[in-house]
Write a protein that holds these residues in place. Structure first.
Motif, PDB file in Angstrom:
ATOM      1  N   VAL A 132       0.837  -1.194   0.000  1.00 26.96           N
ATOM      2  CA  VAL A 132       0.000   0.000   0.000  1.00 26.96           C
ATOM      3  C   VAL A 132       0.877   1.251   0.000  1.00 26.96           C
ATOM      4  O   VAL A 132       0.618   2.197  -0.747  1.00 26.96           O
ATOM      5  N   ARG A 133       1.932   1.258   0.801  1.00 22.90           N
ATOM      6  CA  ARG A 133       2.835   2.424   0.828  1.00 22.90           C
ATOM      7  C   ARG A 133       3.500   2.626  -0.531  1.00 22.90           C
ATOM      8  O   ARG A 133       3.590   3.742  -1.036  1.00 22.90           O
ATOM      9  N   ALA A 134       3.973   1.533  -1.143  1.00 22.67           N
ATOM     10  CA  ALA A 134       4.615   1.639  -2.456  1.00 22.67           C
ATOM     11  C   ALA A 134       3.609   2.095  -3.507  1.00 22.67           C
ATOM     12  O   ALA A 134       3.926   2.940  -4.357  1.00 22.67           O
ATOM     13  N   SER A 135       2.393   1.560  -3.458  1.00 19.17           N
ATOM     14  CA  SER A 135       1.352   1.953  -4.412  1.00 19.17           C
ATOM     15  C   SER A 135       0.973   3.414  -4.218  1.00 19.17           C
ATOM     16  O   SER A 135       0.771   4.148  -5.191  1.00 19.17           O
ATOM     17  N   SER A 136       0.902   3.859  -2.964  1.00 16.56           N
ATOM     18  CA  SER A 136       0.576   5.251  -2.677  1.00 16.56           C
ATOM     19  C   SER A 136       1.647   6.183  -3.242  1.00 16.56           C
ATOM     20  O   SER A 136       1.333   7.221  -3.845  1.00 16.56           O
ATOM     21  N   LYS A 137       2.897   5.796  -3.095  1.00 16.61           N
ATOM     22  CA  LYS A 137       3.994   6.595  -3.644  1.00 16.61           C
ATOM     23  C   LYS A 137       3.898   6.642  -5.174  1.00 16.61           C
ATOM     24  O   LYS A 137       4.042   7.707  -5.784  1.00 16.61           O
ATOM     25  N   ALA A 138       3.642   5.504  -5.807  1.00 14.54           N
ATOM     26  CA  ALA A 138       3.513   5.448  -7.264  1.00 14.54           C
ATOM     27  C   ALA A 138       2.325   6.280  -7.740  1.00 14.54           C
ATOM     28  O   ALA A 138       2.417   7.005  -8.742  1.00 14.54           O
ATOM     29  N   MET A 139       1.203   6.228  -7.012  1.00 12.33           N
ATOM     30  CA  MET A 139       0.019   6.997  -7.384  1.00 12.33           C
ATOM     31  C   MET A 139       0.268   8.499  -7.241  1.00 12.33           C
ATOM     32  O   MET A 139      -0.183   9.288  -8.083  1.00 12.33           O
ATOM     33  N   THR A 140       0.990   8.888  -6.199  1.00 15.46           N
ATOM     34  CA  THR A 140       1.318  10.302  -6.002  1.00 15.46           C
ATOM     35  C   THR A 140       2.164  10.806  -7.172  1.00 15.46           C
ATOM     36  O   THR A 140       1.937  11.897  -7.703  1.00 15.46           O
ATOM     37  N   THR A 141       3.116   9.980  -7.600  1.00 15.76           N
ATOM     38  CA  THR A 141       3.949  10.331  -8.751  1.00 15.76           C
ATOM     39  C   THR A 141       3.109  10.385 -10.021  1.00 15.76           C
ATOM     40  O   THR A 141       3.256  11.309 -10.833  1.00 15.76           O
TER      41      THR A 141
END
Length: 161
Positions: A132-141
């Motif tokens: 979830v943290r990695a996906s959140s970072k990717a989505m923010t980018t």
């Protein structure tokens, strides 16, 4: 818990139509989204329900390729993209709303474990929050990249009278 979801929003200094154009330009996603390295289309334009492609992304320093497809479209306001991988069903919803002189793009990403494997369910519980943290970072980018592309399109409009 057998599902996780993330919701992020960003104001973009571009019209709903300009943001829609960027979000739905799948053939150019590798040019627009810094996390996407390659897109292979399985269907021809125009963008709509049934549009299918394979997207390669860098996650955790590795290349991951997933097949994705469009399951809902309400131009120019919303669309839903789905994918399945390793016993998990993923849904990404994009909603674009007018706001002031621009628009707000909201992404909701959800993953649901569809595998019956006890081992996969244990891994999901153990590592789901990291994902979830990695996906959140990717989505923010992704949001930042979409905003930059839409705002670049909007620039000529800002200078016209």
């Amino acid at each position: 818990m057998t599902s996780h979801s993330i919701s992020l929003s960003r104001h973009i200094a571009a019209s709903v139509e300009q943001v829609w154009k960027v979000v739905t330009d799948i053939p150019r996603a590798a040019d627009t989204l810094s996390g996407v390295t390659r897109v292979e289309m399985f269907t021809e334009p125009p963008y709509g329900v049934g549009t299918r492609w394979r997207e390669t992304r860098t996650m955790f320093g590795k290349q991951a390729t997933e097949e994705m497809w469009v399951t809902a479209v309400n131009p120019p306001r919303s669309t839903v993209v789905e994918a399945e991988s390793a016993g998990t069903h993923y849904t990404t919803s994009f909603t674009i709303e007018p706001e002031g002189q621009g628009s707000t793009l909201t992404l909701i990403f959800a993953g649901e474990m569809v595998s019956d494997s006890r081992w996969k369910k244990l891994l999901w519980k153990a590592f789901g929050k990291i994902g979830v943290r990695a996906s959140s970072k990717a989505m923010t980018t992704d949001l930042a990249d979409i905003a930059a592309a839409a705002e670049k399109q909007a620039e000529p409009d800002r200078f016209s009278d």
